[in-house]
Design a protein around this motif. Structure first.
Motif, PDB file in Angstrom:
ATOM      1  N   THR A  93       0.808  -1.165   0.079  1.00  0.00           N
ATOM      2  CA  THR A  93       0.091   0.014  -0.017  1.00  0.00           C
ATOM      3  C   THR A  93       1.018   1.297  -0.153  1.00  0.00           C
ATOM      4  O   THR A  93       1.687   1.382   0.949  1.00  0.00           O
ATOM      5  N   GLY A  94       0.750   2.001  -1.271  1.00  0.00           N
ATOM      6  CA  GLY A  94       1.674   3.495  -1.144  1.00  0.00           C
ATOM      7  C   GLY A  94       1.549   3.862  -2.457  1.00  0.00           C
ATOM      8  O   GLY A  94       0.690   3.640  -3.295  1.00  0.00           O
ATOM      9  N   ASP A  95       2.310   4.996  -2.633  1.00  0.00           N
ATOM     10  CA  ASP A  95       2.346   5.959  -3.592  1.00  0.00           C
ATOM     11  C   ASP A  95       3.424   5.704  -4.678  1.00  0.00           C
ATOM     12  O   ASP A  95       4.650   5.211  -4.344  1.00  0.00           O
ATOM     13  N   VAL A  96       3.159   5.695  -5.959  1.00  0.00           N
ATOM     14  CA  VAL A  96       4.019   5.281  -7.166  1.00  0.00           C
ATOM     15  C   VAL A  96       5.067   6.561  -7.178  1.00  0.00           C
ATOM     16  O   VAL A  96       6.322   6.348  -7.943  1.00  0.00           O
ATOM     17  N   ARG A  97       4.669   7.568  -6.512  1.00  0.00           N
ATOM     18  CA  ARG A  97       5.549   8.714  -6.480  1.00  0.00           C
ATOM     19  C   ARG A  97       6.534   9.022  -5.482  1.00  0.00           C
ATOM     20  O   ARG A  97       7.369   9.450  -5.282  1.00  0.00           O
ATOM     21  N   ASP A  98       6.456   7.555  -4.419  1.00  0.00           N
ATOM     22  CA  ASP A  98       7.264   7.497  -3.481  1.00  0.00           C
ATOM     23  C   ASP A  98       8.456   6.542  -3.673  1.00  0.00           C
ATOM     24  O   ASP A  98       8.410   5.405  -3.737  1.00  0.00           O
ATOM     25  N   ARG A  99       9.814   7.245  -3.787  1.00  0.00           N
ATOM     26  CA  ARG A  99      10.837   6.583  -4.669  1.00  0.00           C
ATOM     27  C   ARG A  99      11.327   5.684  -3.450  1.00  0.00           C
ATOM     28  O   ARG A  99      12.022   4.483  -3.667  1.00  0.00           O
ATOM     29  N   SER A 100      11.603   5.984  -2.285  1.00  0.00           N
ATOM     30  CA  SER A 100      12.179   5.083  -1.087  1.00  0.00           C
ATOM     31  C   SER A 100      11.175   3.837  -1.085  1.00  0.00           C
ATOM     32  O   SER A 100      11.863   2.599  -0.934  1.00  0.00           O
ATOM     33  N   LEU A 101       9.830   4.113  -1.125  1.00  0.00           N
ATOM     34  CA  LEU A 101       8.880   2.866  -1.125  1.00  0.00           C
ATOM     35  C   LEU A 101       9.334   1.910  -2.202  1.00  0.00           C
ATOM     36  O   LEU A 101       9.169   0.638  -2.059  1.00  0.00           O
ATOM     37  N   LEU A 102       9.276   2.552  -3.392  1.00  0.00           N
ATOM     38  CA  LEU A 102       9.519   1.488  -4.715  1.00  0.00           C
ATOM     39  C   LEU A 102      10.948   1.028  -4.448  1.00  0.00           C
ATOM     40  O   LEU A 102      10.863  -0.356  -4.758  1.00  0.00           O
ATOM     41  N   ASP A 103      11.849   1.487  -4.014  1.00  0.00           N
ATOM     42  CA  ASP A 103      13.246   0.953  -3.732  1.00  0.00           C
ATOM     43  C   ASP A 103      12.975  -0.066  -2.851  1.00  0.00           C
ATOM     44  O   ASP A 103      13.560  -1.167  -3.223  1.00  0.00           O
ATOM     45  N   ALA A 104      12.562   0.058  -1.815  1.00  0.00           N
ATOM     46  CA  ALA A 104      12.292  -1.056  -0.826  1.00  0.00           C
ATOM     47  C   ALA A 104      11.257  -2.411  -1.431  1.00  0.00           C
ATOM     48  O   ALA A 104      11.605  -3.361  -1.240  1.00  0.00           O
ATOM     49  N   LEU A 105      10.332  -2.040  -2.230  1.00  0.00           N
ATOM     50  CA  LEU A 105       9.331  -2.819  -2.812  1.00  0.00           C
ATOM     51  C   LEU A 105      10.346  -3.673  -3.889  1.00  0.00           C
ATOM     52  O   LEU A 105      10.342  -4.825  -3.868  1.00  0.00           O
ATOM     53  N   PHE A 106      11.271  -3.001  -4.724  1.00  0.00           N
ATOM     54  CA  PHE A 106      11.962  -4.132  -5.448  1.00  0.00           C
ATOM     55  C   PHE A 106      12.958  -4.825  -4.899  1.00  0.00           C
ATOM     56  O   PHE A 106      13.368  -6.037  -5.336  1.00  0.00           O
ATOM     57  N   ARG A 107      13.544  -4.383  -3.553  1.00  0.00           N
ATOM     58  CA  ARG A 107      14.178  -5.473  -3.045  1.00  0.00           C
ATOM     59  C   ARG A 107      13.633  -6.465  -2.192  1.00  0.00           C
ATOM     60  O   ARG A 107      14.015  -7.574  -2.312  1.00  0.00           O
ATOM     61  N   ALA A 108      12.491  -6.122  -1.675  1.00  0.00           N
ATOM     62  CA  ALA A 108      11.858  -7.257  -1.123  1.00  0.00           C
ATOM     63  C   ALA A 108      10.814  -8.104  -1.716  1.00  0.00           C
ATOM     64  O   ALA A 108      10.758  -9.280  -1.640  1.00  0.00           O
ATOM     65  N   ALA A 109      10.531  -7.780  -2.977  1.00  0.00           N
ATOM     66  CA  ALA A 109       9.798  -8.468  -3.821  1.00  0.00           C
ATOM     67  C   ALA A 109      10.232  -8.468  -5.452  1.00  0.00           C
ATOM     68  O   ALA A 109       9.605  -7.522  -6.249  1.00  0.00           O
ATOM     69  N   PRO A 110      11.511  -8.837  -5.557  1.00  0.00           N
ATOM     70  CA  PRO A 110      12.149  -8.715  -7.026  1.00  0.00           C
ATOM     71  C   PRO A 110      11.095  -9.081  -8.087  1.00  0.00           C
ATOM     72  O   PRO A 110      10.484 -10.209  -8.025  1.00  0.00           O
ATOM     73  N   VAL A 111      10.855  -8.172  -9.046  1.00  0.00           N
ATOM     74  CA  VAL A 111      10.137  -8.581 -10.349  1.00  0.00           C
ATOM     75  C   VAL A 111      10.907  -8.332 -11.360  1.00  0.00           C
ATOM     76  O   VAL A 111      12.043  -7.971 -11.589  1.00  0.00           O
ATOM     77  N   ASP A 112      10.486  -8.896 -12.655  1.00  0.00           N
ATOM     78  CA  ASP A 112      11.221  -8.825 -13.829  1.00  0.00           C
ATOM     79  C   ASP A 112      10.370  -7.888 -14.726  1.00  0.00           C
ATOM     80  O   ASP A 112      10.856  -7.425 -15.894  1.00  0.00           O
ATOM     81  N   SER A 113       9.148  -7.595 -14.597  1.00  0.00           N
ATOM     82  CA  SER A 113       8.226  -6.698 -15.498  1.00  0.00           C
ATOM     83  C   SER A 113       7.338  -5.745 -14.467  1.00  0.00           C
ATOM     84  O   SER A 113       7.116  -6.240 -13.472  1.00  0.00           O
ATOM     85  N   VAL A 114       6.882  -4.933 -15.294  1.00  0.00           N
ATOM     86  CA  VAL A 114       5.981  -3.871 -14.532  1.00  0.00           C
ATOM     87  C   VAL A 114       4.881  -3.476 -15.758  1.00  0.00           C
ATOM     88  O   VAL A 114       5.051  -3.274 -16.725  1.00  0.00           O
ATOM     89  N   ILE A 115       3.535  -3.654 -14.646  1.00  0.00           N
ATOM     90  CA  ILE A 115       2.552  -3.039 -15.520  1.00  0.00           C
ATOM     91  C   ILE A 115       1.938  -1.971 -14.933  1.00  0.00           C
ATOM     92  O   ILE A 115       1.551  -1.910 -13.754  1.00  0.00           O
ATOM     93  N   HIS A 116       2.219  -0.672 -15.545  1.00  0.00           N
ATOM     94  CA  HIS A 116       1.795   0.513 -14.912  1.00  0.00           C
ATOM     95  C   HIS A 116       0.604   1.137 -15.154  1.00  0.00           C
ATOM     96  O   HIS A 116       0.177   1.936 -16.015  1.00  0.00           O
ATOM     97  N   TYR A 117      -0.495   1.036 -14.172  1.00  0.00           N
ATOM     98  CA  TYR A 117      -1.926   1.617 -14.450  1.00  0.00           C
ATOM     99  C   TYR A 117      -1.809   3.103 -13.621  1.00  0.00           C
ATOM    100  O   TYR A 117      -2.789   3.422 -13.829  1.00  0.00           O
ATOM    101  N   ALA A 118      -1.210   2.900 -12.432  1.00  0.00           N
ATOM    102  CA  ALA A 118      -1.628   4.095 -11.299  1.00  0.00           C
ATOM    103  C   ALA A 118      -1.452   5.450 -12.087  1.00  0.00           C
ATOM    104  O   ALA A 118      -0.320   5.814 -12.526  1.00  0.00           O
ATOM    105  N   ALA A 119      -2.708   6.043 -12.109  1.00  0.00           N
ATOM    106  CA  ALA A 119      -2.807   7.285 -12.656  1.00  0.00           C
ATOM    107  C   ALA A 119      -4.136   7.833 -12.269  1.00  0.00           C
ATOM    108  O   ALA A 119      -5.108   7.108 -11.939  1.00  0.00           O
ATOM    109  N   LEU A 120      -4.294   9.175 -12.551  1.00  0.00           N
ATOM    110  CA  LEU A 120      -5.694   9.756 -12.336  1.00  0.00           C
ATOM    111  C   LEU A 120      -6.301   9.788 -13.649  1.00  0.00           C
ATOM    112  O   LEU A 120      -5.592  10.039 -14.832  1.00  0.00           O
TER     113      LEU A 120
END
Ligand code: NAD
Ligand code: UFG
Length: 349
Positions: free
Chosen positions: A57-84
């Motif tokens: 749960t968090g915001d795609v504009r939050d760089r430190s959250l994204l860094d933590a996410l990529f460390r905790a849950a390594p992925v190989d691709s992104v599908i990017h829907y988050a937007a207004l």
């Protein structure tokens, strides 16, 4: 099997895509700030598929959250829907739209670079074409958006094109697909997930289902003096499950290719407002009272896709009928008259 981050995964299209990804055997990580959705949608995706979604749960504009996410849950691709996504609101609050949609994507791409994840499917929109000069609309048609929402989508496409080119030039393979959706409608056949607009729906289909379920008295048809067959606006409506499957196909393309490509996702068929009302009434047996009012500012007469590129590159084409769009959308609306709030309000949960 891919490990996929779905930003905005709790939303209307994201939730349907998570179902299709899980059904295809992929692993799914979801990031959402729930500004326009409910955690209940993620619960139901897991219930439908019997498979887990790892939720952040968090915001795609939050760089430190994204860094933590990529460390905790390594992925190989992104599908990017988050937007207004509300066109009218984007005119009144342009900075919020550029902040969320453009700056959000820049932050995401920076975090992806740092994590060395260089495959992305992006939610673009037919709105990047503006008022089309020719129908059907092919991908090489000029881009001419005319509101901040549409500009934000066209700008992100340009960013992705440049990002891919730079990465490829530096010997770091990168691939991006911008999917230009036409008008997604309907719901998962289970009726358990669907579109849940906050407040008064600005789009035709959820307005129709809310009239049908008794939440609103009648549909306002925005003009019957357009240069179309019956004078009402014509759009290319596609089933959200077809759209979701298009993303799974795009993911497969990313694995096998590099560089940037923009691809239409639509049926190639135009349906008028009145044809949609009639189709809905036929499919459900429920009457939808309507009244013709003035045109809506910023509307265009007609818009439908040339979907040939999606067929050629992705092997994708829409398979669901208009009747299935109406039937599934109605099943969702009937089972959830107040959207995800209907369930949340029930005692004993
Ligand atoms: P939606 O609002 O249901 O889904 C978007 C999701 O993103 C929501 O769950 C929301 O809470 C989340 N979100 C928004 N900003 C966020 C942020 N900064 N950080 C984290 N999460 C955030 O919308 P949708 O209809 O599912 O659309 C998905 C995407 O498709 C959007 O990018 C939209 O612009 C695009 N699109 C939609 C349509 C359409 O008609 N629905 C047409 C063309 C393109
Ligand atoms: N319409 C009505 N009454 C309503 C709502 C809509 O008559 O209450 C009409 C519109 O005038 C138009 C048609 O129904 O002729 C479809 O309107 P929508 O608002 O459902 O869809 P749009 O094509 O206008 O816009 C949608 C999204 C945009 C996106 C665009 C292209 O809202 O974000 O599709 O993908 F950019």
């Amino acid at each position: 099997m891919a490990r996929v981050l779905v930003t905005g995964g709790a939303g209307y299209i994201g939730s349907h895509t998570m179902v299709e990804l899980l059904a295809a055997g992929h692993e799914v990580v979801c990031l959402d700030n729930f500004c326009n959705s409910s955690p209940e949608a993620v619960e139901r995706v897991q219930a439908i598929t019997g498979r887990p979604v790892r939720l952040f749960t968090g915001d795609v504009r939050d760089r430190s959250l994204l860094d933590a996410l990529f460390r905790a849950a390594p992925v190989d691709s992104v599908i990017h829907y988050a937007a207004l996504k509300a066109v009218g609101e984007s005119v009144a609050r342009p900075l919020a739209y550029y902040e969320n949609n453009l700056a959000g994507t820049l932050t995401l791409l920076q975090a992806m670079d740092a994590a060395q994840v260089r495959r992305i499917v992006f939610s673009s929109s037919a709105t990047v074409y503006g008022a089309p000069q020719r129908l059907p609309i092919a991908e090489d048609a000029p881009l001419a958006p005319f509101n901040p929402y549409g500009h934000s989508k066209a700008m992100v496409e340009q960013v992705l094109r440049d990002w891919c080119a730079a990465a490829v030039a530096a010997g770091r393979p990168a691939a991006a697909v911008a999917l230009r959706y036409f008008n997604p409608v309907g719901a998962h056949p289970s009726g358990r997930i669907g579109e849940d607009p906050a407040g008064t729906p600005s789009n035709l289909f959820p307005f129709i289902t809310q009239v049908a379920v008794g939440r609103r008295a009648e549909l306002a048809v925005f003009g019957n003096d357009w240069p179309t067959e019956d004078g009402t606006g014509v759009r290319d409506y596609l089933h959200v499950v077809d759209l979701a499957r298009g993303h799974v196909r795009a993911l497969d393309w990313l694995v096998a290719h590099g560089g940037f490509v923009a691809i239409n996702l639509g049926t190639g068929r135009g349906i008028s407002v009145l044809q949609m009302v009639q189709a809905f009434e036929r499919a459900t047996g429920v009457r939808v009272p309507y009244r013709v009012v003035a045109r809506r500012p910023g509307d265009i007469a007609a818009c439908w896709a040339d979907p040939a590129l999606a067929q050629r590159l992705l092997g994708w084409q829409a398979t669901h009928t208009l009747e299935q769009m109406c039937d599934s959308g109605w099943r969702w609306q009937q089972a959830n008259p107040d959207g995800y709030r209907s369930q949340a309000a029930r005692p004993g949960r």
